[in-house]
Motif scaffolding. Structure first.
Motif, PDB file in Angstrom:
ATOM      1  N   CYS A  95      43.452  50.904  21.993  1.00  0.00           N
ATOM      2  CA  CYS A  95      42.215  50.230  21.573  1.00  0.00           C
ATOM      3  C   CYS A  95      41.353  49.779  22.743  1.00  0.00           C
ATOM      4  O   CYS A  95      40.134  49.696  22.626  1.00  0.00           O
ATOM      5  CB  CYS A  95      42.556  49.016  20.706  1.00  0.00           C
ATOM      6  SG  CYS A  95      43.265  49.445  19.109  1.00  0.00           S
ATOM      7  N   ILE A  96      41.988  49.457  23.863  1.00  0.00           N
ATOM      8  CA  ILE A  96      41.275  48.962  25.036  1.00  0.00           C
ATOM      9  C   ILE A  96      41.437  49.971  26.166  1.00  0.00           C
ATOM     10  O   ILE A  96      42.559  50.330  26.531  1.00  0.00           O
ATOM     11  CB  ILE A  96      41.812  47.601  25.502  1.00  0.00           C
ATOM     12  CG1 ILE A  96      41.841  46.598  24.350  1.00  0.00           C
ATOM     13  CG2 ILE A  96      40.982  47.070  26.674  1.00  0.00           C
ATOM     14  CD1 ILE A  96      40.502  46.207  23.832  1.00  0.00           C
ATOM     15  N   ALA A  97      40.324  50.440  26.714  1.00  0.00           N
ATOM     16  CA  ALA A  97      40.353  51.375  27.843  1.00  0.00           C
ATOM     17  C   ALA A  97      39.649  50.736  29.030  1.00  0.00           C
ATOM     18  O   ALA A  97      38.566  50.165  28.891  1.00  0.00           O
ATOM     19  CB  ALA A  97      39.673  52.685  27.474  1.00  0.00           C
ATOM     20  N   VAL A  98      40.274  50.840  30.216  1.00  0.00           N
ATOM     21  CA  VAL A  98      39.718  50.257  31.438  1.00  0.00           C
ATOM     22  C   VAL A  98      39.815  51.289  32.552  1.00  0.00           C
ATOM     23  O   VAL A  98      40.854  51.946  32.710  1.00  0.00           O
ATOM     24  CB  VAL A  98      40.464  48.969  31.848  1.00  0.00           C
ATOM     25  CG1 VAL A  98      39.928  48.439  33.176  1.00  0.00           C
ATOM     26  CG2 VAL A  98      40.344  47.906  30.772  1.00  0.00           C
ATOM     27  N   ALA A  99      38.748  51.424  33.329  1.00  0.00           N
ATOM     28  CA  ALA A  99      38.744  52.268  34.520  1.00  0.00           C
ATOM     29  C   ALA A  99      38.581  51.373  35.742  1.00  0.00           C
ATOM     30  O   ALA A  99      37.828  50.395  35.708  1.00  0.00           O
ATOM     31  CB  ALA A  99      37.614  53.297  34.460  1.00  0.00           C
ATOM     32  N   VAL A 100      39.307  51.711  36.810  1.00  0.00           N
ATOM     33  CA  VAL A 100      39.280  50.935  38.045  1.00  0.00           C
ATOM     34  C   VAL A 100      38.791  51.841  39.172  1.00  0.00           C
ATOM     35  O   VAL A 100      39.303  52.947  39.354  1.00  0.00           O
ATOM     36  CB  VAL A 100      40.680  50.382  38.378  1.00  0.00           C
ATOM     37  CG1 VAL A 100      40.645  49.596  39.693  1.00  0.00           C
ATOM     38  CG2 VAL A 100      41.179  49.498  37.243  1.00  0.00           C
ATOM     39  N   ASP A 101      37.793  51.367  39.936  1.00  0.00           N
ATOM     40  CA  ASP A 101      37.223  52.191  41.005  1.00  0.00           C
ATOM     41  C   ASP A 101      38.063  52.090  42.274  1.00  0.00           C
ATOM     42  O   ASP A 101      39.020  51.296  42.340  1.00  0.00           O
ATOM     43  CB  ASP A 101      35.760  51.813  41.252  1.00  0.00           C
ATOM     44  CG  ASP A 101      35.591  50.417  41.851  1.00  0.00           C
ATOM     45  OD1 ASP A 101      36.580  49.824  42.319  1.00  0.00           O
ATOM     46  OD2 ASP A 101      34.458  49.923  41.863  1.00  0.00           O
ATOM     47  N   PRO A 102      37.752  52.882  43.319  1.00  0.00           N
ATOM     48  CA  PRO A 102      38.556  52.854  44.550  1.00  0.00           C
ATOM     49  C   PRO A 102      38.598  51.502  45.247  1.00  0.00           C
ATOM     50  O   PRO A 102      39.523  51.237  46.019  1.00  0.00           O
ATOM     51  CB  PRO A 102      37.861  53.908  45.436  1.00  0.00           C
ATOM     52  CG  PRO A 102      37.254  54.860  44.468  1.00  0.00           C
ATOM     53  CD  PRO A 102      36.783  54.001  43.329  1.00  0.00           C
ATOM     54  N   ALA A 103      37.625  50.639  44.980  1.00  0.00           N
ATOM     55  CA  ALA A 103      37.618  49.312  45.586  1.00  0.00           C
ATOM     56  C   ALA A 103      38.486  48.327  44.824  1.00  0.00           C
ATOM     57  O   ALA A 103      38.631  47.171  45.247  1.00  0.00           O
ATOM     58  CB  ALA A 103      36.190  48.774  45.669  1.00  0.00           C
TER      59      ALA A 103
END
Length: 243
Positions: free
Chosen positions: A40-48
């Motif tokens: 239900c919850i999607a999160v993307a994390v960047d290189p920083a």
């Protein structure tokens, strides 16, 4: 100040730049993403290490209590960030980095030949010593004050003030979603609010990072000018011999 001391300062600078280059040559972390067990919850994390996308999937109400939405977003972020950090650490070529560091240290111990002093001054321009000293003291005070200050925190809100995102340099520190408001909205409205809050928080973090880069460049320039000034004093105290 002797030629040997100036040469040593230059050698230290080269050594620091060499270690910096060794770290920068390593692969940067990739963007990572993940979901909670229900999807239900999607999160993307960047290189920083900052969240670049937060989404709530349609039908989340059947799996997640509205009161738990914000805390679940933080938990998903923490899991994705930890996995990304582990993947990057496994890709880091520690042996190559250690080899470069040992080679640089060995060169120092063996007294590696340096180019003539007048050819090895990639420094700034000499400055008036009193002005330079005053600026150096101000820079040291600013650095000390920054070290004593609490970590920078930025908070972003949506236009309805129903969703908030709290960021620090370490990543996502908090997420609040008004449960009554969320239950009245569709996933698209909820995601638009998350994007707005996240964008506002990231903009504040990026502005802060830009200021820190300018300050760091100023310190670097100041160090170069200080070395150039020391070198000028050395030249004046050791004029070339006539005949």
């Amino acid at each position: 100040m002797s030629d040997d001391m100036l040469a040593r300062l230059e050698q230290i600078q080269r050594h620091a730049l060499g270690l910096q280059a060794a770290v920068q040559s390593q692969p940067r972390p990739n963007e990572a993403d993940g979901t909670d067990p229900t999807g239900c919850i999607a999160v993307a994390v960047d290189p920083a290490g900052l969240p670049s996308r937060i989404e709530v999937r349609a039908g989340w109400q059947r799996h997640v209590a509205a009161e738990a939405l914000g805390s679940l977003v933080v938990l998903v972020f923490q899991e994705v960030a930890a996995q990304a950090a582990q993947a990057w650490s496994e890709s880091f070529d520690l042996d190559a980095w250690r080899s470069r560091a040992e080679a640089a240290q060995a060169g120092e111990r063996e007294g590696a030949e340096l180019p003539p002093l007048e050819q090895a001054r990639p420094f700034g321009s000499p400055r008036d010593p009193l002005t330079l000293t005053e600026e150096a003291l101000k820079a040291l005070k600013a650095t000390r004050d920054q070290a004593a200050a609490p970590p920078m925190t930025s908070t972003g809100w949506d236009s309805d003030r129903a969703v908030s995102i709290i960021l620090t340099a370490g990543g996502l520190q908090g997420c609040t979603i008004n449960p009554r408001w969320a239950l009245r909205q569709g996933a698209s409205v909820l995601n638009a609010a998350l994007r707005q809050a996240l964008g506002e928080a990231r903009a504040a973090m990026e502005e802060h990072a830009a200021r820190r880069r300018v300050e760091a460049q100023g310190l670097d320039d100041l160090a170069r000018e200080a070395l150039a000034t020391l070198a000028r004093f050395q030249d004046l105290s050791n004029p070339p011999k006539e005949g």
